[in-house]
Design a protein around this motif. Sequence first.
Motif, PDB file in Angstrom:
ATOM      1  N   GLU A 232       0.880  -1.087   0.021  1.00 12.43           N
ATOM      2  CA  GLU A 232       0.155  -0.023   0.122  1.00 12.43           C
ATOM      3  C   GLU A 232       0.861   1.367   0.002  1.00 12.43           C
ATOM      4  O   GLU A 232       0.689   2.343  -0.736  1.00 12.43           O
ATOM      5  CB  GLU A 232      -0.939  -0.096   1.171  1.00 12.43           C
ATOM      6  CG  GLU A 232      -1.912  -1.038   1.103  1.00 12.43           C
ATOM      7  CD  GLU A 232      -3.122  -1.022   2.326  1.00 12.43           C
ATOM      8  OE1 GLU A 232      -3.992  -1.034   2.083  1.00 12.43           O
ATOM      9  OE2 GLU A 232      -2.532  -0.645   3.511  1.00 12.43           O
ATOM     10  N   GLU A 233       1.858   1.143   0.876  1.00 10.42           N
ATOM     11  CA  GLU A 233       2.675   2.427   1.033  1.00 10.42           C
ATOM     12  C   GLU A 233       3.470   2.684  -0.563  1.00 10.42           C
ATOM     13  O   GLU A 233       3.282   3.829  -0.502  1.00 10.42           O
ATOM     14  CB  GLU A 233       3.753   2.255   2.129  1.00 10.42           C
ATOM     15  CG  GLU A 233       3.270   2.513   3.511  1.00 10.42           C
ATOM     16  CD  GLU A 233       4.250   1.874   4.496  1.00 10.42           C
ATOM     17  OE1 GLU A 233       5.300   1.447   4.151  1.00 10.42           O
ATOM     18  OE2 GLU A 233       3.604   1.632   5.593  1.00 10.42           O
ATOM     19  N   GLU A 234       3.850   1.593  -0.952  1.00 12.46           N
ATOM     20  CA  GLU A 234       4.631   1.946  -2.363  1.00 12.46           C
ATOM     21  C   GLU A 234       3.793   2.286  -3.259  1.00 12.46           C
ATOM     22  O   GLU A 234       4.111   3.324  -4.081  1.00 12.46           O
ATOM     23  CB  GLU A 234       5.402   0.665  -2.856  1.00 12.46           C
ATOM     24  CG  GLU A 234       6.329   0.623  -3.972  1.00 12.46           C
ATOM     25  CD  GLU A 234       7.426   1.645  -3.710  1.00 12.46           C
ATOM     26  OE1 GLU A 234       7.897   2.273  -4.940  1.00 12.46           O
ATOM     27  OE2 GLU A 234       7.581   2.078  -2.696  1.00 12.46           O
ATOM     28  N   LEU A 235       2.318   1.692  -3.352  1.00 13.24           N
ATOM     29  CA  LEU A 235       1.513   2.215  -4.461  1.00 13.24           C
ATOM     30  C   LEU A 235       1.267   3.461  -4.258  1.00 13.24           C
ATOM     31  O   LEU A 235       0.953   4.239  -5.303  1.00 13.24           O
ATOM     32  CB  LEU A 235       0.118   1.164  -4.232  1.00 13.24           C
ATOM     33  CG  LEU A 235       0.413  -0.290  -4.835  1.00 13.24           C
ATOM     34  CD1 LEU A 235      -0.684  -1.318  -4.308  1.00 13.24           C
ATOM     35  CD2 LEU A 235       0.472  -0.386  -6.495  1.00 13.24           C
ATOM     36  N   LYS A 236       1.011   4.153  -3.228  1.00 20.37           N
ATOM     37  CA  LYS A 236       0.393   5.398  -2.630  1.00 20.37           C
ATOM     38  C   LYS A 236       1.599   6.158  -3.301  1.00 20.37           C
ATOM     39  O   LYS A 236       1.469   7.497  -4.033  1.00 20.37           O
ATOM     40  CB  LYS A 236       0.274   5.574  -1.312  1.00 20.37           C
ATOM     41  CG  LYS A 236      -1.239   5.370  -0.954  1.00 20.37           C
ATOM     42  CD  LYS A 236      -1.430   5.374   0.572  1.00 20.37           C
ATOM     43  CE  LYS A 236      -2.568   4.691   1.166  1.00 20.37           C
ATOM     44  NZ  LYS A 236      -2.677   4.155   2.520  1.00 20.37           N
ATOM     45  N   ARG A 237       2.912   5.952  -2.755  1.00 17.72           N
ATOM     46  CA  ARG A 237       4.094   6.807  -3.432  1.00 17.72           C
ATOM     47  C   ARG A 237       4.129   6.920  -4.818  1.00 17.72           C
ATOM     48  O   ARG A 237       4.424   8.013  -5.216  1.00 17.72           O
ATOM     49  CB  ARG A 237       5.318   5.899  -2.532  1.00 17.72           C
ATOM     50  CG  ARG A 237       6.410   6.866  -2.498  1.00 17.72           C
ATOM     51  CD  ARG A 237       7.694   6.223  -2.006  1.00 17.72           C
ATOM     52  NE  ARG A 237       8.252   5.272  -2.912  1.00 17.72           N
ATOM     53  CZ  ARG A 237       8.833   5.573  -4.119  1.00 17.72           C
ATOM     54  NH1 ARG A 237       9.098   6.992  -4.366  1.00 17.72           N
ATOM     55  NH2 ARG A 237       9.425   4.592  -4.961  1.00 17.72           N
ATOM     56  N   GLN A 238       3.911   5.892  -5.510  1.00 18.82           N
ATOM     57  CA  GLN A 238       3.903   5.871  -7.006  1.00 18.82           C
ATOM     58  C   GLN A 238       2.504   6.578  -7.622  1.00 18.82           C
ATOM     59  O   GLN A 238       2.287   6.547  -8.996  1.00 18.82           O
ATOM     60  CB  GLN A 238       4.016   4.523  -7.561  1.00 18.82           C
ATOM     61  CG  GLN A 238       5.540   3.907  -7.330  1.00 18.82           C
ATOM     62  CD  GLN A 238       6.265   3.092  -8.035  1.00 18.82           C
ATOM     63  OE1 GLN A 238       5.695   3.003  -9.425  1.00 18.82           O
ATOM     64  NE2 GLN A 238       6.913   2.128  -7.646  1.00 18.82           N
ATOM     65  N   GLY A 239       1.776   7.220  -6.748  1.00 16.69           N
ATOM     66  CA  GLY A 239       0.413   7.899  -7.297  1.00 16.69           C
ATOM     67  C   GLY A 239      -0.585   6.801  -8.035  1.00 16.69           C
ATOM     68  O   GLY A 239      -1.476   7.323  -8.550  1.00 16.69           O
ATOM     69  N   PHE A 240      -0.882   5.509  -7.489  1.00 19.28           N
ATOM     70  CA  PHE A 240      -1.791   4.660  -7.885  1.00 19.28           C
ATOM     71  C   PHE A 240      -3.162   5.042  -7.352  1.00 19.28           C
ATOM     72  O   PHE A 240      -2.925   5.346  -5.970  1.00 19.28           O
ATOM     73  CB  PHE A 240      -1.584   3.466  -7.838  1.00 19.28           C
ATOM     74  CG  PHE A 240      -0.645   2.832  -8.980  1.00 19.28           C
ATOM     75  CD1 PHE A 240      -0.963   2.592 -10.180  1.00 19.28           C
ATOM     76  CD2 PHE A 240       0.904   2.823  -8.792  1.00 19.28           C
ATOM     77  CE1 PHE A 240      -0.059   2.269 -11.174  1.00 19.28           C
ATOM     78  CE2 PHE A 240       1.580   2.159  -9.870  1.00 19.28           C
ATOM     79  CZ  PHE A 240       1.005   1.813 -11.024  1.00 19.28           C
TER      80      PHE A 240
END
Length: 734
Positions: A232-240
Amino acid sequence: MIDPEEERKEILRHYRRLLKYAKPFLKDNDAKIIKKAFNTSLEAHKNMRRKSGEPYILHPLAVAQIAVEEIGLGTTSIVAALLHDVVEDTELETKDVEREFGSSVARIIEGLTKISGVFDYGTSQQAENFRKMLLTLSDDVRVILIKLADRLHNMRTLDSMARDKQLKIASETMYLYAPLAHRLGLYAIKSELEDLYLKYTDTDTYKEITNKIRQTKVARNKFIKDFVTPLEEELKRQGFDFEIKGRPKSIYSILKKIRKQNITFDEVYDLFAIRIILNVPLEIEKAACWSVYSIVTDFYQPNPDRLRDWVSTPRANGYESLHTTVMSRTGQWVEVQIRSQRMDDIAEKGYAAHWKYKTEGGHGQESGLEQWINKVRDMLEMNNSNALEFMDDFRKNLFVEEVFVFTPKGQLIILPDRATALDFAYEIHTQIGAQCIGAKVNQKLVPLSYRLHNGDQVEVLTSQKQRPSEEWLKFATTSRARSKIKEYLREDRKIKAEEGRNLVEKRLQQLEVEPTPSNLNRLFTFFHVPHPQEFYYRIAINKIDIKDIKEEIFDYSLVLERAKNEHFDQKSFDKEVQKIRGVTSDMLVIGENTAKIAYTIATCCNPIPGDDVFGFETETEGIIIHRTSCPKAVELMSNYGNRIVKAKWTDQYELVFLAGIRIKGTDRVGMVNDLTKVISNSLKVNMRSITLDSHDGIFDGKIMVFVNDTSHLEKLIQRLNRVNGVILVERFDS
């Protein structure tokens, strides 16, 4: 006591709930039409109740609710669902429905009414029904979707039905409706139908797995949370823009895995799946799915054998998704499914979602599902075999994965899994199929029976002299190939029968015997052949030698003499009468007074007293007793419902039955001795055979024992479990 006011309130509650779900897509006049349909149905069914005692109107309301909420259908379908039993159960006729609600609704209801009806004894009612139902595919697929909603509600309320009805309806559902839901892409409905089937046919197993899932719920939720957090953290960071869901597998699919791979509940590694749903525009869906795949595999190691890419090549029912199985930090495998919101809608709601996206200007090309529906239409139009044969062919094409292969020019052809080179040839063209002598797959010569694999490039080899033969049916799997082969064989049989007839006529001329009906009948009776066509065919292929037709066959005095010598068997006569009437006693009680009835215990499932059983009347072996959870039970109950006899055990347990026990554990000196001691000493059980196989310090064995009933077997299993070093003891169907 029934409170009419309470009932009225409940009916209104259901009705309002339906309107709430329908509201988002209602246009100008829709709410009025739905209200009118509701009132018509309420009036038509006002004095009717279901088996459970509740007002009948709750059934059409529930079917309409499923159509809207779970399949995503619109106003026309709601109206048709509300009225689906009206024509059949009341005075109203289709023309009245058409006048009041328009031709679309009338056509759907006519399709639904066609599906039920009365059939002759001896034909399989269900297969005939199903065939009719599929014929309505060509008019309007909504007929089948509403029929599925109807079946789902019937399965959900199966509690109030008699046991034999429960078994018949559940088996039919498993045989026809679950595969159909699968093929129409309605995965949620398919899973629920399978689970409900299990609930009614093998209640103990169903409860056992349900309890295990419940017990592991807290641990599972914590595991999913830990697994998902870094993603979740990574997907948010990449703007998904995304949503993540965790869901346990269906009960039926867990059981299937346990049985297929011969493992325990705790060993089912992908007991749950994580689904990542992306909110992205259509044109970047594919790229977005692969980007997320790359994020998932940065955190978790994937299993290379478990990558499934249905984004590049969707399944034939339109399913699109990217699946991978990865290793979590705690050493468990987890299935991760990556898809867009559009793909998720299609996966959950199948055909109806296809429609929605198509009308909103989705994919221009014909979807896999529409191609499939067109194929079904072709099949129905060219199929003239009997309903059961048809049913069988059709099912073979329902519950299948696909295999993707290519022509020499690189055109993609999608065939059902297990398809052969012969199926491929028929898929290209009937003529090519009929003259096929083999194929070159990836430049290598292979026979007709070669099973195709994903990515094979296939070139068909033909010969003018080649003709289809009976043998071909053993390895043709697609309905197209099978029906074309059968068509050819039927034609060929006709031609040969005609040749045979000419030979017989010439022979009778030589013998100076008139070819009168009575003379011909004597001929057929003499050779024990029931049909003239069959007789002529056997003559043509030399199965009956033409020289064996002699003058004495037609001499009446010799015939009488022979009849006197032949023994007339009263028992077979009685059986014949029973067969024609289709009558059986209501309940067969096994164990007491059954000496008069010829019954045998099915070897496919070895039932023992205490098991839930039913009897199946065969034509030659009397009644065969099967367990209700037997793999063959579904087919028998669906296709030959009229031959099913209710059966139960008595309390007289003087009979012994063979049962199989599978046992696994750590190997040590004296293990076999300890096991056999428990079996023969403590419970006085006789053993028929024992096989133990030891490998790397672990043994795996099978023991066949004679026991009185299920509780006797349970006790034995419990005692074997206590033996030092034993890890697993379970019953298996020998």
